[in-house]
Design an enzyme around this catalytic site. Structure first.
Site, PDB file in Angstrom:
ATOM      1  N   LEU A 108     -12.651  -5.960  12.240  1.00  0.00           N
ATOM      2  CA  LEU A 108     -12.162  -6.639  11.030  1.00  0.00           C
ATOM      3  C   LEU A 108     -10.901  -7.462  11.330  1.00  0.00           C
ATOM      4  CD1 LEU A 108     -12.281  -6.660   7.784  1.00  0.00           C
ATOM      5  CD2 LEU A 108     -10.522  -4.891   7.935  1.00  0.00           C
ATOM      6  N   HIS A 163       4.228  -0.262  -6.303  1.00  0.00           N
ATOM      7  CA  HIS A 163       4.062  -0.923  -5.004  1.00  0.00           C
ATOM      8  C   HIS A 163       3.701   0.103  -3.915  1.00  0.00           C
ATOM      9  CE1 HIS A 163       5.335  -4.603  -6.759  1.00  0.00           C
ATOM     10  NE2 HIS A 163       6.620  -4.315  -6.840  1.00  0.00           N
ATOM     11  N   ASP A 207      -2.732  -7.485  -7.728  1.00  0.00           N
ATOM     12  CA  ASP A 207      -1.835  -7.633  -8.879  1.00  0.00           C
ATOM     13  C   ASP A 207      -1.885  -6.382  -9.768  1.00  0.00           C
ATOM     14  OD1 ASP A 207      -0.063  -8.844 -10.559  1.00  0.00           O
ATOM     15  OD2 ASP A 207      -1.482 -10.253 -11.442  1.00  0.00           O
TER      16      ASP A 207
HETATM   17  C1  FPP Z   1       1.740  -7.593  -7.672  1.00  0.00           C
HETATM   18  O1  FPP Z   1       2.054  -6.606  -8.604  1.00  0.00           O
HETATM   19  C2  FPP Z   1       1.961  -7.148  -6.310  1.00  0.00           C
HETATM   20  C3  FPP Z   1       2.928  -7.638  -5.480  1.00  0.00           C
HETATM   21  C4  FPP Z   1       3.924  -8.650  -5.866  1.00  0.00           C
HETATM   22  C5  FPP Z   1       3.082  -7.174  -4.118  1.00  0.00           C
HETATM   23  C6  FPP Z   1       1.856  -6.600  -3.478  1.00  0.00           C
HETATM   24  C7  FPP Z   1       2.306  -5.570  -2.575  1.00  0.00           C
HETATM   25  C8  FPP Z   1       1.649  -4.423  -2.289  1.00  0.00           C
HETATM   26  C9  FPP Z   1       0.315  -4.092  -2.778  1.00  0.00           C
HETATM   27  C10 FPP Z   1       2.275  -3.422  -1.457  1.00  0.00           C
HETATM   28  C11 FPP Z   1       2.946  -3.978  -0.291  1.00  0.00           C
HETATM   29  C12 FPP Z   1       2.055  -4.164   0.849  1.00  0.00           C
HETATM   30  C13 FPP Z   1       2.535  -4.689   1.975  1.00  0.00           C
HETATM   31  C14 FPP Z   1       1.699  -4.770   3.196  1.00  0.00           C
HETATM   32  C15 FPP Z   1       3.910  -5.180   1.997  1.00  0.00           C
HETATM   33  P1  FPP Z   1       3.154  -6.947  -9.696  1.00  0.00           P
HETATM   34  O2  FPP Z   1       4.425  -6.343  -9.252  1.00  0.00           O
HETATM   35  O3  FPP Z   1       3.218  -8.418  -9.915  1.00  0.00           O
HETATM   36  O4  FPP Z   1       2.563  -6.218 -10.932  1.00  0.00           O
HETATM   37  P2  FPP Z   1       2.780  -6.611 -12.465  1.00  0.00           P
HETATM   38  O5  FPP Z   1       2.188  -7.991 -12.650  1.00  0.00           O
HETATM   39  O6  FPP Z   1       2.024  -5.552 -13.172  1.00  0.00           O
HETATM   40  O7  FPP Z   1       4.256  -6.570 -12.714  1.00  0.00           O
END
Ligand code: FPP
Length: 253
Positions: free
Chosen positions: A138, A44, A27
């Site tokens: 893993l 991302h 997150d």
């Molecule tokens: C949360 O950050 C993250 C996500 C919704 C997506 C997680 C994705 C990745 C780490 C990259 C993609 C990896 C793959 C394998 C597809 P947020 O956007 O909710 O952050 P915020 O709460 O600060 O807005």
């Protein structure tokens, strides 16, 4: 044996050991980007780099299974452009990294609802699982289009079908039965769940499997996560006393 007892082959790690299974809620990508005046997608993208670092570190530390929350069933409610970007990142991650993961003996597993995804993404996910099926290093579990309540509902539906067909008696349905119908029933429950960015909730992630998981919340936004952050979370886990509803277990340390 009472049904709540943990079967010996699924025994969780003792707290002083390296956790067998670590699950991560990645997150804070958006906040990481906003703090730098960058578009959310840049967060991302940097999140994928953090993911690569983390997979490498997990293998080196000797963790058996790592589950990552990559796209939640609720993430469809984000703006279409961001959903499109996240789908593109998954495509690129598998296309660019699958060969390397395979070479590193990583076994890829997918949990979540695959049918609702675009056909080429479904195919990539299946290809990743099939290519790496025989690997013994893993295990990387990618939770994609995943929601825990949806997973439990899927299990309930399949159990109901079995009962309706006469293959299973309703009175024989136990917690062990439900566990068998989840998306990856052969994997151990997570010993440790880490959520980054300071938020302190599970957000529909592994609700069944987290019954006895230790939860560690770290302030770091996901794009800044690295081996040191992972090791610090494991250190915190190793200080915990895991009791599984019983009395204090002697760790022997
Ligand atoms: C949360 O950050 C993250 C996500 C919704 C997506 C997680 C994705 C990745 C780490 C990259 C993609 C990896 C793959 C394998 C597809 P947020 O956007 O909710 O952050 P915020 O709460 O600060 O807005």
């Amino acid at each position: 044996m009472s049904e709540a007892k943990i079967p010996s082959d699924a025994k969780p790690a003792e707290p002083h050991q390296v956790p067998r299974h670590v699950a991560i809620i990645m997150d804070g990508n958006g906040r990481w980007a906003a703090a730098r005046g960058l578009p959310r997608v840049e967060g991302h993208r940097r999140g994928v780099e953090a993911l690569r670092r983390t997979i490498r570190a997990a293998g080196e530390i000797g963790i058996g299974t790592i589950t990552i929350f990559s796209f939640s069933a609720e993430n469809w409610s984000r703006p279409a452009a961001e959903v499109h970007e996240l789908m593109g990142l998954l495509r690129r991650f598998i296309r660019n990294d699958l060969a390397e993961l395979h070479k590193s003996n990583v076994r890829v597993r997918i949990i979540g609802e695959r049918e609702a995804l675009e056909a080429d993404i479904g195919r990539l996910l299946t290809e990743a699982e099939e290519l790496t099926r025989g690997n013994s290093g893993l295990t990387l579990v990618v939770a994609f289009n995943y929601g825990a309540r949806q997973e439990i509902a899927r299990a309930a539906r399949r159990i109901a079908e079995q009962v309706a067909s006469g293959a299973l008696k309703a009175s024989d349905v136990t917690t062990e039965t439900v566990g068998r119908f989840l998306d990856a029933p052969d994997l151990p429950d997570p010993d440790l769940i880490i959520r980054t960015s300071g938020e302190q909730r599970l957000s529909n992630f592994l609700l069944w499997q987290s019954a006895y998981s230790e939860l560690v919340f770290v302030p770091t936004n996901w794009p800044d996560f690295d081996r040191a952050t992972l090791e610090a979370a494991i250190d915190e886990y190793q200080q915990r006393e895991r009791r599984f509803g019983g009395l204090v277990a002697k760790t022997g340390s």
